[in-house]
Design a protein around this motif. Structure first.
Motif, PDB file in Angstrom:
ATOM      1  N   GLY A  49       0.802  -1.215   0.000  1.00 33.49           N
ATOM      2  CA  GLY A  49       0.000   0.000   0.000  1.00 33.49           C
ATOM      3  C   GLY A  49       0.836   1.266   0.000  1.00 33.49           C
ATOM      4  O   GLY A  49       0.361   2.328   0.365  1.00 33.49           O
ATOM      5  N   ILE A  50       2.073   1.142  -0.389  1.00 38.58           N
ATOM      6  CA  ILE A  50       2.952   2.311  -0.424  1.00 38.58           C
ATOM      7  C   ILE A  50       2.566   3.212  -1.588  1.00 38.58           C
ATOM      8  O   ILE A  50       2.825   4.404  -1.580  1.00 38.58           O
ATOM      9  CB  ILE A  50       4.425   1.863  -0.541  1.00 38.58           C
ATOM     10  N   ASP A  51       1.904   2.647  -2.568  1.00 42.38           N
ATOM     11  CA  ASP A  51       1.539   3.388  -3.765  1.00 42.38           C
ATOM     12  C   ASP A  51       0.703   4.616  -3.428  1.00 42.38           C
ATOM     13  O   ASP A  51       0.920   5.695  -3.970  1.00 42.38           O
ATOM     14  CB  ASP A  51       0.783   2.472  -4.719  1.00 42.38           C
ATOM     15  N   ASP A  52      -0.250   4.474  -2.508  1.00 35.27           N
ATOM     16  CA  ASP A  52      -1.105   5.608  -2.138  1.00 35.27           C
ATOM     17  C   ASP A  52      -0.295   6.725  -1.493  1.00 35.27           C
ATOM     18  O   ASP A  52      -0.471   7.896  -1.813  1.00 35.27           O
ATOM     19  CB  ASP A  52      -2.202   5.154  -1.184  1.00 35.27           C
ATOM     20  N   ARG A  53       0.607   6.370  -0.580  1.00 36.81           N
ATOM     21  CA  ARG A  53       1.443   7.392   0.077  1.00 36.81           C
ATOM     22  C   ARG A  53       2.379   8.048  -0.922  1.00 36.81           C
ATOM     23  O   ARG A  53       2.605   9.255  -0.881  1.00 36.81           O
ATOM     24  CB  ARG A  53       2.229   6.760   1.221  1.00 36.81           C
ATOM     25  N   PHE A  54       2.929   7.258  -1.825  1.00 36.18           N
ATOM     26  CA  PHE A  54       3.836   7.802  -2.837  1.00 36.18           C
ATOM     27  C   PHE A  54       3.108   8.776  -3.749  1.00 36.18           C
ATOM     28  O   PHE A  54       3.619   9.846  -4.068  1.00 36.18           O
ATOM     29  CB  PHE A  54       4.450   6.659  -3.657  1.00 36.18           C
ATOM     30  N   GLN A  55       1.893   8.419  -4.154  1.00 32.98           N
ATOM     31  CA  GLN A  55       1.122   9.314  -5.009  1.00 32.98           C
ATOM     32  C   GLN A  55       0.797  10.617  -4.287  1.00 32.98           C
ATOM     33  O   GLN A  55       0.837  11.684  -4.887  1.00 32.98           O
ATOM     34  CB  GLN A  55      -0.168   8.633  -5.469  1.00 32.98           C
ATOM     35  N   GLU A  56       0.481  10.540  -3.001  1.00 37.49           N
ATOM     36  CA  GLU A  56       0.182  11.752  -2.233  1.00 37.49           C
ATOM     37  C   GLU A  56       1.423  12.644  -2.131  1.00 37.49           C
ATOM     38  O   GLU A  56       1.341  13.861  -2.315  1.00 37.49           O
ATOM     39  CB  GLU A  56      -0.323  11.391  -0.836  1.00 37.49           C
ATOM     40  N   ASN A  57       2.581  12.042  -1.855  1.00 35.46           N
ATOM     41  CA  ASN A  57       3.821  12.824  -1.788  1.00 35.46           C
ATOM     42  C   ASN A  57       4.140  13.445  -3.142  1.00 35.46           C
ATOM     43  O   ASN A  57       4.556  14.607  -3.216  1.00 35.46           O
ATOM     44  CB  ASN A  57       4.980  11.947  -1.329  1.00 35.46           C
ATOM     45  N   GLU A 117       1.920  16.433  -3.703  1.00 38.39           N
ATOM     46  CA  GLU A 117       2.343  17.596  -2.932  1.00 38.39           C
ATOM     47  C   GLU A 117       3.552  18.274  -3.563  1.00 38.39           C
ATOM     48  O   GLU A 117       3.617  19.505  -3.637  1.00 38.39           O
ATOM     49  CB  GLU A 117       2.655  17.187  -1.495  1.00 38.39           C
TER      50      GLU A 117
END
Length: 58
Positions: free
Chosen positions: A33-41, A44
């Motif tokens: 589920g790192i994909d969601d955090r990476f997309q958010e970063n 930003e």
């Protein structure tokens, strides 16, 4: 002994290794589920860059 047959060997090896690393990264991003955090970063960072270009601080 001829080296003509081995001229593209390193290129193919690099492509195969990079493909394997890319596949592992995609599986890890999807599984953990790192994909969601990476997309958010990434979102930003993109918004920051666009904000700096359209409204520079100087």
């Amino acid at each position: 002994m001829s080296t003509a047959g081995e001229s593209g060997q390193t290129t193919v090896e690099f492509l195969m290794i990079s493909g394997l690393i890319t596949t592992m990264a995609i599986v890890l991003l999807d599984t953990l589920g790192i994909d969601d955090r990476f997309q958010e970063n990434l979102r930003e960072v993109t918004e920051y860059i666009i904000g700096q270009v359209t409204d520079p601080p100087y």
